[in-house]
Design a protein around this motif. Structure first.
Motif, PDB file in Angstrom:
ATOM      1  N   PHE A  11      52.244  37.240  43.368  1.00 47.62           N
ATOM      2  CA  PHE A  11      51.271  37.586  44.388  1.00 47.62           C
ATOM      3  C   PHE A  11      50.034  36.694  44.335  1.00 47.62           C
ATOM      4  CE2 PHE A  11      53.669  41.528  44.073  1.00 47.62           C
ATOM      5  CZ  PHE A  11      53.816  41.876  45.402  1.00 47.62           C
ATOM      6  N   SER A  12      49.837  35.993  43.238  1.00 48.29           N
ATOM      7  CA  SER A  12      48.607  35.228  43.047  1.00 48.29           C
ATOM      8  C   SER A  12      48.535  34.059  44.021  1.00 48.29           C
ATOM      9  CB  SER A  12      48.536  34.703  41.610  1.00 48.29           C
ATOM     10  OG  SER A  12      47.403  33.893  41.426  1.00 48.29           O
ATOM     11  N   ARG A  13      47.341  33.801  44.553  1.00 54.47           N
ATOM     12  CA  ARG A  13      47.137  32.666  45.438  1.00 54.47           C
ATOM     13  C   ARG A  13      46.769  31.402  44.680  1.00 54.47           C
ATOM     14  NH1 ARG A  13      43.225  29.985  47.689  1.00 54.47           N
ATOM     15  NH2 ARG A  13      41.661  31.249  46.644  1.00 54.47           N
ATOM     16  N   GLU A  14      46.044  31.550  43.566  1.00 55.91           N
ATOM     17  CA  GLU A  14      45.487  30.394  42.880  1.00 55.91           C
ATOM     18  C   GLU A  14      46.518  29.734  41.958  1.00 55.91           C
ATOM     19  OE1 GLU A  14      42.651  29.122  43.485  1.00 55.91           O
ATOM     20  OE2 GLU A  14      41.862  30.707  44.743  1.00 55.91           O
ATOM     21  N   TRP A  15      46.584  28.405  42.030  1.00 55.35           N
ATOM     22  CA  TRP A  15      47.342  27.627  41.055  1.00 55.35           C
ATOM     23  C   TRP A  15      46.462  27.384  39.833  1.00 55.35           C
ATOM     24  CZ3 TRP A  15      52.412  26.688  41.484  1.00 55.35           C
ATOM     25  CH2 TRP A  15      52.997  26.725  42.750  1.00 55.35           C
ATOM     26  N   LEU A  16      47.046  27.490  38.653  1.00 54.09           N
ATOM     27  CA  LEU A  16      46.345  27.234  37.399  1.00 54.09           C
ATOM     28  C   LEU A  16      46.958  26.027  36.710  1.00 54.09           C
ATOM     29  CD1 LEU A  16      46.010  30.898  36.075  1.00 54.09           C
ATOM     30  CD2 LEU A  16      44.341  29.569  37.368  1.00 54.09           C
ATOM     31  N   LEU A  17      46.164  25.405  35.837  1.00 51.41           N
ATOM     32  CA  LEU A  17      46.577  24.196  35.137  1.00 51.41           C
ATOM     33  C   LEU A  17      47.040  24.525  33.722  1.00 51.41           C
ATOM     34  CD1 LEU A  17      46.658  21.062  34.734  1.00 51.41           C
ATOM     35  CD2 LEU A  17      44.260  21.240  34.023  1.00 51.41           C
ATOM     36  N   GLY A  18      48.166  23.947  33.340  1.00 44.46           N
ATOM     37  CA  GLY A  18      48.638  24.049  31.967  1.00 44.46           C
ATOM     38  C   GLY A  18      49.053  22.680  31.478  1.00 44.46           C
ATOM     39  N   VAL A  19      48.995  22.460  30.170  1.00 39.67           N
ATOM     40  CA  VAL A  19      49.404  21.182  29.589  1.00 39.67           C
ATOM     41  C   VAL A  19      50.190  21.447  28.318  1.00 39.67           C
ATOM     42  CG1 VAL A  19      47.248  20.920  28.279  1.00 39.67           C
ATOM     43  CG2 VAL A  19      48.600  18.897  28.835  1.00 39.67           C
ATOM     44  N   SER A  20      51.178  20.617  28.041  1.00 39.29           N
ATOM     45  CA  SER A  20      51.980  20.754  26.830  1.00 39.29           C
ATOM     46  C   SER A  20      52.174  19.386  26.208  1.00 39.29           C
ATOM     47  CB  SER A  20      53.344  21.384  27.144  1.00 39.29           C
ATOM     48  OG  SER A  20      54.118  21.518  25.970  1.00 39.29           O
ATOM     49  N   GLY A  21      51.981  19.318  24.903  1.00 38.13           N
ATOM     50  CA  GLY A  21      52.133  18.048  24.192  1.00 38.13           C
ATOM     51  C   GLY A  21      51.627  18.204  22.769  1.00 38.13           C
ATOM     52  N   GLY A  22      51.401  17.108  22.113  1.00 31.02           N
ATOM     53  CA  GLY A  22      51.886  15.808  22.514  1.00 31.02           C
ATOM     54  C   GLY A  22      53.203  15.498  21.806  1.00 31.02           C
ATOM     55  N   TYR A  23      53.989  14.741  22.481  1.00 31.58           N
ATOM     56  CA  TYR A  23      55.324  14.404  21.998  1.00 31.58           C
ATOM     57  C   TYR A  23      55.392  12.925  21.654  1.00 31.58           C
ATOM     58  CZ  TYR A  23      56.411  18.864  24.230  1.00 31.58           C
ATOM     59  OH  TYR A  23      56.435  20.187  24.604  1.00 31.58           O
ATOM     60  N   THR A  36      39.440  33.728  39.612  1.00 28.59           N
ATOM     61  CA  THR A  36      39.316  32.539  40.444  1.00 28.59           C
ATOM     62  C   THR A  36      39.375  32.916  41.919  1.00 28.59           C
ATOM     63  OG1 THR A  36      41.711  32.149  40.444  1.00 28.59           O
ATOM     64  CG2 THR A  36      40.423  31.082  38.709  1.00 28.59           C
ATOM     65  N   GLY A  37      38.843  32.042  42.747  1.00 29.41           N
ATOM     66  CA  GLY A  37      38.888  32.244  44.185  1.00 29.41           C
ATOM     67  C   GLY A  37      38.408  30.993  44.896  1.00 29.41           C
ATOM     68  N   SER A  38      38.490  31.013  46.220  1.00 33.98           N
ATOM     69  CA  SER A  38      38.048  29.878  47.029  1.00 33.98           C
ATOM     70  C   SER A  38      37.179  30.381  48.170  1.00 33.98           C
ATOM     71  CB  SER A  38      39.250  29.124  47.611  1.00 33.98           C
ATOM     72  OG  SER A  38      40.056  28.576  46.589  1.00 33.98           O
ATOM     73  N   ALA A  39      36.057  29.719  48.381  1.00 31.04           N
ATOM     74  CA  ALA A  39      35.214  29.998  49.541  1.00 31.04           C
ATOM     75  C   ALA A  39      35.544  28.963  50.615  1.00 31.04           C
ATOM     76  CB  ALA A  39      33.741  29.936  49.168  1.00 31.04           C
ATOM     77  N   LEU A  40      35.791  29.414  51.836  1.00 34.68           N
ATOM     78  CA  LEU A  40      36.184  28.527  52.926  1.00 34.68           C
ATOM     79  C   LEU A  40      34.946  27.977  53.637  1.00 34.68           C
ATOM     80  CD1 LEU A  40      39.134  30.611  54.439  1.00 34.68           C
ATOM     81  CD2 LEU A  40      39.104  29.091  52.444  1.00 34.68           C
ATOM     82  N   LEU A  41      34.950  26.663  53.880  1.00 33.46           N
ATOM     83  CA  LEU A  41      33.805  25.983  54.486  1.00 33.46           C
ATOM     84  C   LEU A  41      34.178  25.398  55.840  1.00 33.46           C
ATOM     85  CD1 LEU A  41      32.492  23.959  51.390  1.00 33.46           C
ATOM     86  CD2 LEU A  41      31.836  26.249  52.112  1.00 33.46           C
ATOM     87  N   GLY A  93      48.847  25.796  52.411  1.00 32.68           N
ATOM     88  CA  GLY A  93      48.735  26.850  53.409  1.00 32.68           C
ATOM     89  C   GLY A  93      48.494  28.229  52.837  1.00 32.68           C
ATOM     90  N   GLU A  94      47.938  28.284  51.623  1.00 34.74           N
ATOM     91  CA  GLU A  94      47.812  29.580  50.951  1.00 34.74           C
ATOM     92  C   GLU A  94      46.702  30.443  51.551  1.00 34.74           C
ATOM     93  OE1 GLU A  94      47.613  28.875  46.765  1.00 34.74           O
ATOM     94  OE2 GLU A  94      49.769  28.600  46.634  1.00 34.74           O
ATOM     95  N   ALA A  95      45.692  29.807  52.163  1.00 35.75           N
ATOM     96  CA  ALA A  95      44.659  30.613  52.821  1.00 35.75           C
ATOM     97  C   ALA A  95      45.277  31.422  53.958  1.00 35.75           C
ATOM     98  CB  ALA A  95      43.543  29.709  53.346  1.00 35.75           C
ATOM     99  N   GLU A  96      46.176  30.794  54.729  1.00 36.19           N
ATOM    100  CA  GLU A  96      46.845  31.505  55.813  1.00 36.19           C
ATOM    101  C   GLU A  96      47.736  32.629  55.282  1.00 36.19           C
ATOM    102  OE1 GLU A  96      46.503  28.287  55.479  1.00 36.19           O
ATOM    103  OE2 GLU A  96      46.432  27.224  57.395  1.00 36.19           O
ATOM    104  N   GLN A  97      48.427  32.357  54.164  1.00 38.70           N
ATOM    105  CA  GLN A  97      49.287  33.382  53.576  1.00 38.70           C
ATOM    106  C   GLN A  97      48.479  34.620  53.206  1.00 38.70           C
ATOM    107  OE1 GLN A  97      51.667  31.789  50.321  1.00 38.70           O
ATOM    108  NE2 GLN A  97      51.855  29.828  51.381  1.00 38.70           N
ATOM    109  N   TYR A  98      47.306  34.412  52.634  1.00 37.12           N
ATOM    110  CA  TYR A  98      46.504  35.557  52.214  1.00 37.12           C
ATOM    111  C   TYR A  98      45.741  36.186  53.367  1.00 37.12           C
ATOM    112  CZ  TYR A  98      47.830  35.338  47.427  1.00 37.12           C
ATOM    113  OH  TYR A  98      48.576  35.420  46.282  1.00 37.12           O
ATOM    114  N   ALA A  99      45.479  35.394  54.402  1.00 34.50           N
ATOM    115  CA  ALA A  99      44.845  35.975  55.581  1.00 34.50           C
ATOM    116  C   ALA A  99      45.754  37.009  56.226  1.00 34.50           C
ATOM    117  CB  ALA A  99      44.502  34.874  56.585  1.00 34.50           C
ATOM    118  N   ALA A 100      47.067  36.825  56.077  1.00 36.41           N
ATOM    119  CA  ALA A 100      48.019  37.789  56.639  1.00 36.41           C
ATOM    120  C   ALA A 100      47.879  39.165  55.999  1.00 36.41           C
ATOM    121  CB  ALA A 100      49.441  37.273  56.470  1.00 36.41           C
TER     122      ALA A 100
END
Length: 380
Positions: A57-69, A141-146, A200-207
């Motif tokens: 259900f989450s709209r926000e993408w989060l960052l992950g990193v794995s290493g080092g190899y 997290t969230g986004s403000a639309l400008l 297009g996630e703003a539109e998805q959540y606007a629904a």
């Protein structure tokens, strides 16, 4: 630092699995929609960046990193972590910051250094606190639309002082269109992104925004957005308060039309009015918890989305004859009570706000939410 040559499929797969295990251990939930986003070499080791979501259900993408190899290794060296908001333009730089914090953490562990013996830089110290195994991290997290890619960060700092008495010393404005804040140990940031919310996630959540007719128009026409985040170890409620205060103060500027968070798109006016409940020591539940209502075979189903962020189980009402407005109001007030009490409900308990109300609770697999949920037996 240089871009990595293609690693083996086994190594890439191992990197994703290592990140999934780390997230499961540290946050109690696996990554959803895990996607590789980048690969690079640093200090002779290969690192993989991923973007993921906390839930379906989450709209926000989060960052992950794995290493080092090194070479064809398939076991990470302990530089695995995540939880930062994902932005394509800054993902690699954020990954390097995370790796820097992990390297310093492991060096301190190897040397057995106590905090009183040696103190790292403030930036690394904050990241170590957030990324250390076992730390109770919380993030919102969230986004403000400008309407256009312009935002006055100095005006934001003045607004935070006026609204919530945030001291000027809490802010650090950067030239690249961002500002960071340290509010009583909770880290927060606002970044101007000169483009719409991706995928297009703003539109998805606007629904999901059934109470605001202008939600879809704001989502479709915005030209830029602010990425807003707060992270800390001071408890979910305190972190949520800082996040909400920051969002509300961003929304006073004329080019900010709406905010995307908690599963929906809110008008600036609605979100800010709800946020101001914090001044009276109340909780802005409708800013924090999305309440969905859908037609069922008999009556309506209703559910919460967001209680899990506070360490509480999501709640559902199935096939009730109550009106959608009554279901939404009941779940909102039940969620408010749960947040205030800080004590999770359990199966076979009962809830009710009147002398003649006694609705039994049961725990089972979610119907409208991931995982398990508490069902409230409200048939009506």
């Amino acid at each position: 630092m240089k871009t990595a040559k293609d690693g083996s499929a086994a190594q890439r797969r191992a990197a994703g699995q290592a990140l999934s295990r780390w997230l499961k251990k540290e946050t109690g939930r696996p990554a959803r929609r895990l996607r590789e986003a980048d690969a690079f070499e640093l200090h002779g080791r290969r690192y993989y960046c991923f973007r993921y979501k906390r839930s379906f259900f989450s709209r926000e993408w989060l960052l992950g990193v794995s290493g080092g190899y090194r070479g064809t290794e398939t076991e990470d060296c302990g530089h695995t972590g995540g939880g930062f908001p994902y932005q394509p333009e800054t993902a690699r730089a954020e990954a390097v910051r995370l790796i820097k914090a992990r390297r310093e953490y492991w060096m301190r562990q190897a040397r057995g250094i106590q905090e009183s013996e040696e103190t790292p830089s403030p930036e690394v110290q904050q990241l170590i606190q957030i990324l250390s195994p076992g730390a109770g991290r919380h993030s919102f997290t969230g986004s403000a639309l400008l309407n256009r890619p312009d935002f006055d960060f100095h005006r934001l700092c003045a607004q935070l002082k006026e609204d919530w008495d945030w001291p000027a010393s809490a802010a650090h404005i950067q030239r690249a269109g961002s500002a960071t804040f340290n509010r009583e140990g909770i880290l927060a940031a606002v970044t101007l992104v000169p483009g719409p919310v991706p995928d297009g996630e703003a539109e998805q959540y606007a629904a999901n925004s059934l109470h605001w007719e202008g939600a879809m128009e704001a989502a479709r026409t915005h030209a830029a957005h602010l990425q807003i985040a707060a992270m800390g170890t001071e408890g979910a409620l305190e972190t949520a308060k800082v996040f909400t205060q920051l969002c509300a103060s961003c929304l006073t500027q004329p080019d900010v039309s709406a905010v995307c968070t908690a599963g929906a798109v809110f008008s600036s006016k609605f979100y800010r009015e709800e946020a101001l409940l914090l001044k009276g020591e109340d909780y802005p539940v409708r800013d924090w918890i999305y309440i969905g209502v859908a037609k069922a075979r008999q009556g309506f189903n209703a559910y919460t989305y967001g209680l899990e962020n506070f360490g509480l189980p999501e709640m559902e009402i199935l096939e009730s004859r109550w009106t959608p407005d009554a279901l939404e109001d009941f779940l909102c007030e039940t969620a408010r009570y749960a947040l205030r009490s800080g004590r999770p409900f359990h199966s076979r308990e009962a809830v009710g706000f009147c002398r003649d109300e006694r609705f039994l609770l049961s725990r089972s697999a979610g119907v409208s939410v991931d995982g398990m949920s508490l069902k409230i037996d409200v048939k009506g």
